[in-house]
Scaffold this active site. Structure first.
Site, PDB file in Angstrom:
ATOM      1  N   ASP A 171      -6.256   1.680  -2.057  1.00  0.00           N
ATOM      2  CA  ASP A 171      -6.969   1.376  -0.817  1.00  0.00           C
ATOM      3  C   ASP A 171      -7.774   0.086  -0.938  1.00  0.00           C
ATOM      4  O   ASP A 171      -7.800  -0.733  -0.009  1.00  0.00           O
ATOM      5  CB  ASP A 171      -7.878   2.543  -0.431  1.00  0.00           C
ATOM      6  N   HIS A 213       0.833  -1.202   0.000  1.00  0.00           N
ATOM      7  CA  HIS A 213       0.000   0.000   0.000  1.00  0.00           C
ATOM      8  C   HIS A 213       0.873   1.259   0.000  1.00  0.00           C
ATOM      9  O   HIS A 213       0.590   2.220  -0.727  1.00  0.00           O
ATOM     10  CB  HIS A 213      -0.935  -0.025   1.216  1.00  0.00           C
TER      11      HIS A 213
END
Length: 121
Positions: free
Chosen positions: A88, A46
């Site tokens: 996300d 991420h």
């Protein structure tokens, strides 16, 4: 943005997003060393994704998404918003897939223990 990301995490894992806010070496602000487990690796990936979307202000940008049949669907046509939403979305799915590896001992893990050469994104 981070609030939307937190909502995705909670929906996909059934846990508070705060359980991931300061976990391992990569969940939370910054990151260094080797990821400690599969959950921490989700955060590493991420972080890399946000790094590639840095010009989009990924922590602040508002995007649109919805839940459909247990999946997260990103809905923006805007390239920046779509890119951040995808970062996300992938992380929230990763957290759900690696729930088995979540280790309470890695929550609020001291960064001084995050050693070793960091992998490349």
């Amino acid at each position: 943005n981070l609030i939307q990301f937190g909502n995705m995490i909670s929906a996909m894992t059934g846990k508070s997003s705060l359980a991931y806010a300061s976990y391992g070496c990569y969940c939370g602000w910054g990151g260094k060393g080797q990821p400690k487990d599969d959950t921490d690796r989700c955060c590493f990936v991420h972080d890399c994704c946000y790094g590639k979307a840095d010009k989009c202000s990924p922590k602040m940008i508002l995007y649109s998404y919805k839940f459909h049949n247990g999946n997260i669907v990103c809905g923006d046509k805007n390239a920046c918003k779509k890119k951040v939403c995808e970062c996300d979305r992938v992380a929230a799915i990763c957290f759900a897939a690696s729930k088995h590896s979540y280790n309470k001992n890695l929550w609020r893990y001291p960064s001084s223990k995050c050693t070793g050469t960091a992998e490349k994104c």
